[in-house]
Design a protein around this motif. Structure first.
Motif, PDB file in Angstrom:
ATOM      1  N   GLU A   1      98.814  34.910  24.108  1.00 20.90           N
ATOM      2  CA  GLU A   1      97.925  36.065  23.930  1.00 20.90           C
ATOM      3  C   GLU A   1      96.589  35.902  24.644  1.00 20.90           C
ATOM      4  O   GLU A   1      95.691  36.737  24.515  1.00 20.90           O
ATOM      5  CB  GLU A   1      97.679  36.318  22.433  1.00 20.90           C
ATOM      6  N   ASP A   2      96.435  34.852  25.446  1.00 17.14           N
ATOM      7  CA  ASP A   2      95.148  34.546  26.087  1.00 17.14           C
ATOM      8  C   ASP A   2      94.864  35.442  27.291  1.00 17.14           C
ATOM      9  O   ASP A   2      95.777  35.887  27.992  1.00 17.14           O
ATOM     10  CB  ASP A   2      95.116  33.089  26.545  1.00 17.14           C
ATOM     11  N   ARG A   3      93.568  35.637  27.534  1.00 12.64           N
ATOM     12  CA  ARG A   3      93.064  36.256  28.766  1.00 12.64           C
ATOM     13  C   ARG A   3      92.042  35.297  29.366  1.00 12.64           C
ATOM     14  O   ARG A   3      90.848  35.411  29.131  1.00 12.64           O
ATOM     15  CB  ARG A   3      92.406  37.597  28.463  1.00 12.64           C
ATOM     16  N   PRO A   4      92.487  34.308  30.134  1.00  8.68           N
ATOM     17  CA  PRO A   4      91.553  33.317  30.662  1.00  8.68           C
ATOM     18  C   PRO A   4      90.666  33.877  31.767  1.00  8.68           C
ATOM     19  O   PRO A   4      91.056  34.799  32.491  1.00  8.68           O
ATOM     20  CB  PRO A   4      92.479  32.225  31.206  1.00  8.68           C
ATOM     21  N   ASP A   5      89.488  33.305  31.892  1.00 11.59           N
ATOM     22  CA  ASP A   5      88.601  33.586  33.016  1.00 11.59           C
ATOM     23  C   ASP A   5      89.364  33.277  34.300  1.00 11.59           C
ATOM     24  O   ASP A   5      89.891  32.176  34.472  1.00 11.59           O
ATOM     25  CB  ASP A   5      87.368  32.680  32.874  1.00 11.59           C
ATOM     26  N   PRO A   6      89.473  34.237  35.244  1.00 12.80           N
ATOM     27  CA  PRO A   6      90.234  33.999  36.468  1.00 12.80           C
ATOM     28  C   PRO A   6      89.765  32.787  37.267  1.00 12.80           C
ATOM     29  O   PRO A   6      90.548  32.193  38.022  1.00 12.80           O
ATOM     30  CB  PRO A   6      90.030  35.292  37.268  1.00 12.80           C
ATOM     31  N   LEU A   7      88.494  32.393  37.105  1.00 11.98           N
ATOM     32  CA  LEU A   7      87.949  31.256  37.845  1.00 11.98           C
ATOM     33  C   LEU A   7      87.932  29.968  37.029  1.00 11.98           C
ATOM     34  O   LEU A   7      87.389  28.957  37.477  1.00 11.98           O
ATOM     35  CB  LEU A   7      86.524  31.570  38.323  1.00 11.98           C
ATOM     36  N   GLN A   8      88.520  29.998  35.842  1.00 13.55           N
ATOM     37  CA  GLN A   8      88.388  28.842  34.955  1.00 13.55           C
ATOM     38  C   GLN A   8      88.994  27.572  35.540  1.00 13.55           C
ATOM     39  O   GLN A   8      88.421  26.484  35.421  1.00 13.55           O
ATOM     40  CB  GLN A   8      89.027  29.143  33.596  1.00 13.55           C
ATOM     41  N   LEU A   9      90.150  27.671  36.176  1.00 11.11           N
ATOM     42  CA  LEU A   9      90.766  26.471  36.740  1.00 11.11           C
ATOM     43  C   LEU A   9      89.915  25.886  37.861  1.00 11.11           C
ATOM     44  O   LEU A   9      89.763  24.665  37.969  1.00 11.11           O
ATOM     45  CB  LEU A   9      92.173  26.780  37.257  1.00 11.11           C
ATOM     46  N   ARG A  10      89.354  26.731  38.708  1.00  7.45           N
ATOM     47  CA  ARG A  10      88.465  26.237  39.764  1.00  7.45           C
ATOM     48  C   ARG A  10      87.247  25.542  39.154  1.00  7.45           C
ATOM     49  O   ARG A  10      86.859  24.440  39.581  1.00  7.45           O
ATOM     50  CB  ARG A  10      87.997  27.398  40.652  1.00  7.45           C
ATOM     51  N   LYS A  11      86.649  26.175  38.169  1.00  9.41           N
ATOM     52  CA  LYS A  11      85.457  25.595  37.538  1.00  9.41           C
ATOM     53  C   LYS A  11      85.789  24.267  36.873  1.00  9.41           C
ATOM     54  O   LYS A  11      85.018  23.301  36.982  1.00  9.41           O
ATOM     55  CB  LYS A  11      84.882  26.580  36.512  1.00  9.41           C
ATOM     56  N   ALA A  12      86.919  24.212  36.182  1.00 12.18           N
ATOM     57  CA  ALA A  12      87.298  22.976  35.494  1.00 12.18           C
ATOM     58  C   ALA A  12      87.589  21.865  36.491  1.00 12.18           C
ATOM     59  O   ALA A  12      87.197  20.707  36.292  1.00 12.18           O
ATOM     60  CB  ALA A  12      88.513  23.229  34.606  1.00 12.18           C
ATOM     61  N   ALA A  13      88.286  22.200  37.578  1.00 13.01           N
ATOM     62  CA  ALA A  13      88.618  21.187  38.579  1.00 13.01           C
ATOM     63  C   ALA A  13      87.355  20.614  39.207  1.00 13.01           C
ATOM     64  O   ALA A  13      87.216  19.386  39.373  1.00 13.01           O
ATOM     65  CB  ALA A  13      89.520  21.789  39.655  1.00 13.01           C
ATOM     66  N   ILE A  14      86.403  21.481  39.550  1.00 15.51           N
ATOM     67  CA  ILE A  14      85.142  21.020  40.142  1.00 15.51           C
ATOM     68  C   ILE A  14      84.381  20.151  39.147  1.00 15.51           C
ATOM     69  O   ILE A  14      83.880  19.073  39.494  1.00 15.51           O
ATOM     70  CB  ILE A  14      84.284  22.236  40.570  1.00 15.51           C
ATOM     71  N   ALA A  15      84.292  20.619  37.900  1.00 14.54           N
ATOM     72  CA  ALA A  15      83.532  19.880  36.883  1.00 14.54           C
ATOM     73  C   ALA A  15      84.173  18.535  36.574  1.00 14.54           C
ATOM     74  O   ALA A  15      83.470  17.522  36.422  1.00 14.54           O
ATOM     75  CB  ALA A  15      83.430  20.720  35.610  1.00 14.54           C
ATOM     76  N   LEU A  16      85.497  18.480  36.474  1.00  9.81           N
ATOM     77  CA  LEU A  16      86.171  17.212  36.188  1.00  9.81           C
ATOM     78  C   LEU A  16      86.050  16.230  37.353  1.00  9.81           C
ATOM     79  O   LEU A  16      85.925  15.015  37.148  1.00  9.81           O
ATOM     80  CB  LEU A  16      87.644  17.464  35.858  1.00  9.81           C
TER      81      LEU A  16
END
Length: 481
Positions: free
Chosen positions: A193-208
């Motif tokens: 049922e999620d609606r994730p931020d479309p940029l979330q994976l990019r942001k997480a990858a950069i931050a990690l």
């Protein structure tokens, strides 16, 4: 397949049996709990006016300590925010070649009604398709969801992974099964049922990639898109505002054990596997995993990105969900307190106290509230003499302080959250928050009973209720943020 299923179910319990909830109570825990209860009953019969006030006094100390700790979490979250912010512009400017393969696990069980929603969200994700490893985890005997996935063409975006039907029937078992074929350097979870931020994976990858080596996980914020559907969703929205914008950031800032949310947590796959992944017998596998990572010396940070979910809008369904959460917190507390000395060595005195006050204190407060409410109501109605004996002056004034401080703090935080929320009608819900606390106490009582009789039973939360009521993510927009 049999080996893969075996590891999904028994991997953690065989590797680290003391960290698995496969057995809720170890024999020595049962002996300790029953022995303590028997001792208290004997003391209460022999010396009631010493034992009972002492018990009430001890309970008040624990209650006050838990409240003070939550105040400190709020202070640290506001004064020293520790959320990792990656701007949209920076996320889009990062070359695709600099992004690693990312695994997205989506557990689906009886989710045919809402499956289309996550597929739409996946299509909007801004991440190179050749670096996405999306696995839709479908239960073998869930024919409706499997057929819906095929009818919707889910295989265009995802690998359809059929999880063999086996006990325990839990989300973490499915996640463990899917993880074994994951190709990504990083792993995250989205619910159906999620609606994730479309940029979330990019942001997480950069931050990690930027984070120190001891940061094993980033937790994104969860919020609700149907905040204004009814009074329950407004309360739930305010609670999530506090949880993901105050309490969890405060825990992260204080480097305390952080119970993760159930979705949008982003892991280093290598560390996740090393930690034993998820416990299939714990009904809040996310909270348990967050604590286990902390015990291994890793930290969890907060990511400035929002995933929108559907808030539970039906009271009975809400009680089922909340009682499962409380039961899982109790399971997590019991598991990690099996060897308290070792836990103390691994996380230190502060971490030990913070774990007990937050993970143990969350369901405990919900269960204790009705006791104090009942005593207060009984005193004002009948003024029975035994309450005076039960509350000698030091205990009485401590109880009064706990009552005033606790009620003021929780009502104040709800009102502040409502003040900053774009949907104005949640402010009325904040003023009615004491009614929500009563509902929490009912769920906590159910959780304690289930912990004894059905500890591993996973009560499925029904999704799609907002859609059935005529509410949709598109109509609501992003008003929960």
């Amino acid at each position: 397949m049999e080996r893969r299923l075996h590891l999904a179910i028994h991997g953690l319990s065989e590797r680290a049996p003391m960290l698995s909830a496969e057995r809720t109570f170890l024999p020595r825990q049962t002996v300790a709990i029953v022995g303590t209860l028997v001792l208290l009953v004997v003391l209460a019969v022999l010396w009631p006016w010493i034992t009972l006030p002492a018990l009430v006094g001890l309970t008040v100390v624990v209650y006050l300590s838990t409240i003070v700790f939550r105040v400190s979490l709020l202070y640290h979250a506001v004064r020293h925010p520790s959320i990792e912010i990656i701007s949209d512009a920076e996320a889009r400017a990062t070359p695709d070649a600099a992004l690693p393969v990312y695994t997205v696990l989506i557990p689906c069980y009886r989710e045919a009604e809402v499956l289309e929603q996550i597929l739409v969200g996946l299509e909007q994700i801004e991440y190179p398709r050749d670096r996405l490893d999306i696995k839709l985890l479908l239960e073998e005997d869930d024919v409706d969801t499997i057929e819906a996935a095929r009818a919707l063409g889910a295989d265009r975006l995802c690998e359809l992974v059929v999880v063999p039907a086996a006990e325990p029937r839990t989300k973490p078992k499915a996640l463990n099964y899917g993880l074994q074929s994951a190709r990504g350097l990083y792993v995250t979870i989205f619910d159906a049922e999620d609606r994730p931020d479309p940029l979330q994976l990019r942001k997480a990858a950069i931050a990690l990639q930027r984070a120190p080596a001891d940061v094993a996980c980033l937790q994104a914020e969860l919020a609700y898109w149907n905040a204004d559907q009814n009074i329950i969703t407004r309360w739930f929205t305010l609670e999530y505002e506090l949880w993901f914008r105050q309490f969890l950031p405060g825990l992260s800032r204080m480097e305390a054990p952080l119970p993760l949310g159930g979705t949008s947590n982003h892991f280093s796959r290598e560390v996740l596997v090393r930690a034993g992944a998820w416990d299939p017998y714990n009904v809040t596998e996310d909270a348990d995993l967050g604590v286990r990572l902390h015990r291994l010396g890793y930290r969890t940070g907060m990511l400035g990105s929002v995933t929108y979910e559907e808030a539970n809008s039906d009271f009975v369904n809400w009680v089922k969900q909340r009682s499962r959460w409380y039961k899982g917190y109790l399971q997590t507390w019991l598991v990690h307190m099996r060897q308290p000395v070792q836990l103390l060595r691994e996380v230190g005195l502060r971490g030990f106290l913070r774990f007990n006050l937050f993970v143990g204190g969350t369901p405990a407060l919900a269960l204790l509230n009705p006791v104090f409410w009942g005593l207060t109501i009984l005193w004002f109605l009948l003024k029975p003499a035994f309450i005076l004996e039960l509350l000698p002056a030091p205990v009485y004034y401590s109880s009064l302080l706990a009552w005033l401080l606790g009620n003021f703090f929780f009502l104040y935080t709800f009102v502040v959250a409502a003040y900053h929320h774009p949907e104005r009608r949640v402010f009325t819900a904040a003023l009615l928050a004491p009614l929500y606390w009563v509902a929490m106490s009912l769920a906590a009582a159910k959780a304690f009973l289930q912990l004894v009789f059905t500890p591993q039973y996973w009560e499925k939360t029904q999704h799609g209720l907002a859609k059935a009521a005529g509410t949709s993510p598109e109509a609501e927009g992003s008003g929960a943020g």
